[in-house]
Scaffold this motif. Structure first.
Motif, PDB file in Angstrom:
ATOM      1  N   LYS A 220      15.713   0.175   6.083  1.00 44.71           N
ATOM      2  CA  LYS A 220      16.637  -0.711   6.831  1.00 44.71           C
ATOM      3  C   LYS A 220      17.911  -0.204   7.536  1.00 44.71           C
ATOM      4  CE  LYS A 220      14.497  -4.804   4.752  1.00 44.71           C
ATOM      5  NZ  LYS A 220      14.812  -6.311   3.991  1.00 44.71           N
ATOM      6  N   GLU A 221      18.594   0.414   6.362  1.00 48.75           N
ATOM      7  CA  GLU A 221      19.762   1.086   6.681  1.00 48.75           C
ATOM      8  C   GLU A 221      19.604   2.170   7.876  1.00 48.75           C
ATOM      9  OE1 GLU A 221      23.241   3.910   4.903  1.00 48.75           O
ATOM     10  OE2 GLU A 221      22.087   2.265   3.748  1.00 48.75           O
ATOM     11  N   LEU A 222      18.462   2.882   7.722  1.00 47.46           N
ATOM     12  CA  LEU A 222      18.392   3.996   8.605  1.00 47.46           C
ATOM     13  C   LEU A 222      17.757   3.439  10.118  1.00 47.46           C
ATOM     14  CD1 LEU A 222      16.785   6.833   6.546  1.00 47.46           C
ATOM     15  CD2 LEU A 222      19.034   6.811   7.426  1.00 47.46           C
ATOM     16  N   GLY A 223      17.239   2.208   9.964  1.00 46.71           N
ATOM     17  CA  GLY A 223      16.669   1.504  11.454  1.00 46.71           C
ATOM     18  C   GLY A 223      15.498   2.219  11.665  1.00 46.71           C
ATOM     19  N   ILE A 224      14.629   2.526  10.844  1.00 48.41           N
ATOM     20  CA  ILE A 224      13.270   3.394  11.294  1.00 48.41           C
ATOM     21  C   ILE A 224      12.049   2.490  11.687  1.00 48.41           C
ATOM     22  CG2 ILE A 224      14.063   5.338   9.667  1.00 48.41           C
ATOM     23  CD1 ILE A 224      12.146   4.590   7.558  1.00 48.41           C
ATOM     24  N   ALA A 225      12.358   1.270  11.337  1.00 46.14           N
ATOM     25  CA  ALA A 225      10.888   0.418  11.718  1.00 46.14           C
ATOM     26  C   ALA A 225      11.620  -0.799  12.719  1.00 46.14           C
ATOM     27  CB  ALA A 225      10.168  -0.051  10.611  1.00 46.14           C
ATOM     28  N   ASP A 226      10.560  -1.509  13.320  1.00 43.70           N
ATOM     29  CA  ASP A 226      10.818  -2.554  14.351  1.00 43.70           C
ATOM     30  C   ASP A 226      11.058  -3.813  13.289  1.00 43.70           C
ATOM     31  OD1 ASP A 226      10.663  -1.303  17.040  1.00 43.70           O
ATOM     32  OD2 ASP A 226       8.892  -0.705  16.091  1.00 43.70           O
ATOM     33  N   SER A 227      10.179  -3.944  12.324  1.00 45.88           N
ATOM     34  CA  SER A 227      10.280  -5.056  11.215  1.00 45.88           C
ATOM     35  C   SER A 227       9.837  -4.514   9.716  1.00 45.88           C
ATOM     36  CB  SER A 227       9.125  -6.217  11.843  1.00 45.88           C
ATOM     37  OG  SER A 227       7.842  -5.626  11.815  1.00 45.88           O
ATOM     38  N   TYR A 228      10.299  -5.322   8.966  1.00 49.58           N
ATOM     39  CA  TYR A 228      10.030  -5.183   7.602  1.00 49.58           C
ATOM     40  C   TYR A 228       9.519  -6.259   6.865  1.00 49.58           C
ATOM     41  CZ  TYR A 228      13.778  -1.449   9.104  1.00 49.58           C
ATOM     42  OH  TYR A 228      14.210  -0.554  10.009  1.00 49.58           O
ATOM     43  N   ILE A 229       8.773  -6.035   5.886  1.00 49.76           N
ATOM     44  CA  ILE A 229       7.893  -6.997   4.732  1.00 49.76           C
ATOM     45  C   ILE A 229       8.413  -6.728   3.739  1.00 49.76           C
ATOM     46  CG2 ILE A 229       6.289  -8.460   4.507  1.00 49.76           C
ATOM     47  CD1 ILE A 229       7.026  -8.856   7.286  1.00 49.76           C
ATOM     48  N   THR A 230       9.005  -7.388   2.741  1.00 48.30           N
ATOM     49  CA  THR A 230       9.010  -7.170   1.381  1.00 48.30           C
ATOM     50  C   THR A 230       7.934  -7.875   0.728  1.00 48.30           C
ATOM     51  OG1 THR A 230      11.524  -7.416   1.581  1.00 48.30           O
ATOM     52  CG2 THR A 230      10.602  -7.467  -0.581  1.00 48.30           C
ATOM     53  N   ILE A 231       7.282  -6.843  -0.067  1.00 47.84           N
ATOM     54  CA  ILE A 231       6.054  -7.257  -1.038  1.00 47.84           C
ATOM     55  C   ILE A 231       6.672  -7.514  -2.447  1.00 47.84           C
ATOM     56  CG2 ILE A 231       3.727  -6.931  -1.647  1.00 47.84           C
ATOM     57  CD1 ILE A 231       4.054  -7.338   1.376  1.00 47.84           C
ATOM     58  N   SER A 232       6.466  -8.656  -3.095  1.00 48.70           N
ATOM     59  CA  SER A 232       7.146  -9.012  -4.222  1.00 48.70           C
ATOM     60  C   SER A 232       6.022  -8.638  -5.297  1.00 48.70           C
ATOM     61  CB  SER A 232       7.542 -10.179  -4.410  1.00 48.70           C
ATOM     62  OG  SER A 232       6.294 -11.391  -4.230  1.00 48.70           O
ATOM     63  N   ASP A 233       6.601  -8.511  -6.436  1.00 45.32           N
ATOM     64  CA  ASP A 233       5.795  -8.160  -7.681  1.00 45.32           C
ATOM     65  C   ASP A 233       5.166  -9.370  -8.251  1.00 45.32           C
ATOM     66  OD1 ASP A 233       6.283  -5.349  -7.737  1.00 45.32           O
ATOM     67  OD2 ASP A 233       8.068  -5.629  -8.731  1.00 45.32           O
ATOM     68  N   ASP A 234       5.697 -10.576  -8.062  1.00 41.34           N
ATOM     69  CA  ASP A 234       5.054 -11.616  -8.731  1.00 41.34           C
ATOM     70  C   ASP A 234       4.119 -12.569  -7.712  1.00 41.34           C
ATOM     71  OD1 ASP A 234       7.099 -12.289  -7.149  1.00 41.34           O
ATOM     72  OD2 ASP A 234       8.131 -14.051  -8.182  1.00 41.34           O
ATOM     73  N   GLN A 235       4.297 -12.280  -6.404  1.00 41.52           N
ATOM     74  CA  GLN A 235       3.544 -13.102  -5.432  1.00 41.52           C
ATOM     75  C   GLN A 235       3.116 -12.321  -4.332  1.00 41.52           C
ATOM     76  OE1 GLN A 235       5.669 -16.959  -4.936  1.00 41.52           O
ATOM     77  NE2 GLN A 235       4.108 -18.038  -6.012  1.00 41.52           N
ATOM     78  N   PRO A 236       2.484 -11.227  -4.556  1.00 42.27           N
ATOM     79  CA  PRO A 236       2.320 -10.230  -3.509  1.00 42.27           C
ATOM     80  C   PRO A 236       1.258 -10.744  -2.489  1.00 42.27           C
ATOM     81  CG  PRO A 236       1.092  -9.497  -5.317  1.00 42.27           C
ATOM     82  CD  PRO A 236       2.129 -10.600  -5.740  1.00 42.27           C
ATOM     83  N   HIS A 237       0.385 -11.762  -2.777  1.00 39.21           N
ATOM     84  CA  HIS A 237      -0.630 -12.321  -1.915  1.00 39.21           C
ATOM     85  C   HIS A 237       0.098 -13.268  -0.913  1.00 39.21           C
ATOM     86  CE1 HIS A 237      -0.070 -14.858  -5.266  1.00 39.21           C
ATOM     87  NE2 HIS A 237      -0.625 -15.960  -4.769  1.00 39.21           N
ATOM     88  N   MET A 238       1.061 -13.733  -1.512  1.00 41.50           N
ATOM     89  CA  MET A 238       1.570 -14.785  -0.515  1.00 41.50           C
ATOM     90  C   MET A 238       2.266 -13.995   0.682  1.00 41.50           C
ATOM     91  SD  MET A 238       1.254 -17.582  -1.813  1.00 41.50           S
ATOM     92  CE  MET A 238       2.767 -18.826  -1.002  1.00 41.50           C
TER      93      MET A 238
END
Length: 360
Positions: A220-238
């Protein structure tokens, strides 16, 4: 001080190159030690590189276990940068004192695949840091044609040149169409390089989906994508379901760069009709996954892979010279070869973005 084959006044070793050097050497799988051995001899078409830094890659974890091309005794390290200390009499492309990055793969050029212009698939591949001595040593021998001048590129950026070359080959394999929407699972060091190249080579929009932590923070700091999605460890399916809902037609290209079988298995569900799934992560040979062949057939999905790189360093250097490929900050932790056990553990636990072995 020993002399090298092809020694001439211009080619002779600098006076400060010793007879012996320190190296991290494996005698067998998982058994390593810092040893004092002879500095490598070079031939007429070789160079001797005084290693300043060498990146640590996930592949080194496989070599540690005796996998891939590992051949004992082994000095690992395939992301090396340093200074030319000696050259053979036929060498014209570099001179003593030049700073270089090394391409670690040398094809045989005579096997079935090499003679069909597929050197990356060579049956007799020489891999520096894999089946011949690599860059976790004070000096390393390379064929001159495998080293490339890098000018004043800082050491901790220079160790990213070889991973960036692998990413460049990945771009060739993808053949991204202009205006594509791309989803990249994972943003490890190579993923960060891959992301930048994807955006420069046809993608209109890039989404990175990754676990939270320092790697995603740096992306995110480098700005290398247009959007970012965080996949959690506890509820990745969500988060995965939310990503799917937000992109009902999927993505033209989905790149799996985590090396996690569960992610690869799900990745195909995000590929739109007529799209491509790129297997970029490295998996244990024993891993098996399940995909629906009907879905692949009905949607005409292309599944392809990108193994590594060969001959792509000049292209990477062009991107770096143009200021378009951001390498700074990715290699964020350095170790000495004497700290290899600690380094291995940090890499295995993903406590660093990228580690590098450094020398004085």
């Amino acid at each position: 001080m020993g002399e090298f084959k092809g020694d001439t006044p211009r080619n002779r070793l600098h006076h400060d190159v010793p007879e012996k050097m320190k190296a991290l050497q494996y005698s067998e799988a998982e058994k390593f030690a810092v040893v004092n051995i002879d500095v490598p001899k070079i031939g007429d078409d070789d160079v001797l590189v005084k290693i300043s830094a060498c990146g640590v890659c996930g592949t080194d974890l496989h070599y540690h276990k005796g996998e891939f091309l590992a051949k004992w005794p082994l000095i690992p390290g395939h992301e090396a940068a340093g200074t030319i200390a000696a050259i053979g009499k036929n060498v014209k492309n570099v001179g003593i004192g030049d700073r270089v990055a090394a391409d670690p793969l040398q094809p045989c050029l005579i096997c079935f695949h090499c003679t069909r212009r597929k050197p990356l698939l060579c049956d007799n591949l020489t891999a520096f840091g894999g089946n011949v001595p690599g860059g976790f040593a004070e000096y390393c021998r390379y064929p001159a044609r495998l080293v490339h001048p890098i000018g004043d590129l800082p050491d901790l950026e220079a160790v990213l040149v070889e991973p960036a070359a692998c990413a460049t080959h990945g771009i060739e394999r993808m053949q991204i169409e202009v205006g594509s929407r791309v989803l990249l699972f994972g943003c490890g060091p190579t993923g960060m390089l891959l992301a930048q190249l994807i955006r420069m080579n046809g993608a209109a929009h890039l989404t990175i989906a990754s676990k939270g932590g320092p790697k995603l923070d740096l992306a995110k700091e480098l700005g290398i994508a247009d959007s970012y999605i965080t996949i959690s460890d506890d509820q990745p399916h969500m988060e995965m379901q939310a990503l799917k809902s937000a992109n009902p037609y999927g993505f033209d290209i989905v790149v799996e760069a985590t090396g996690a079988p569960t992610v690869l298995e799900q990745a195909i569900d995000f590929v739109r009709k007529g799209g491509k799934l790129v297997v970029y992560g490295v998996y244990d040979e024993s891993i098996k996954i399940a995909w629906s062949p009907f879905r692949i057939w009905e949607h005409e999905i292309t599944i392809l892979a990108s193994f590594c790189s060969m001959g792509h360093i000049p292209e990477v250097i062009e991107y770096v010279k143009a200021g378009k490929l951001k390498l700074g900050g990715i290699a964020n932790k350095t170790y000495r070869i004497e700290e290899w056990a600690e380094c291995l553990e940090a890499v295995r636990k993903q406590e660093v973005v990228k580690a590098a072995i450094v020398f004085d």
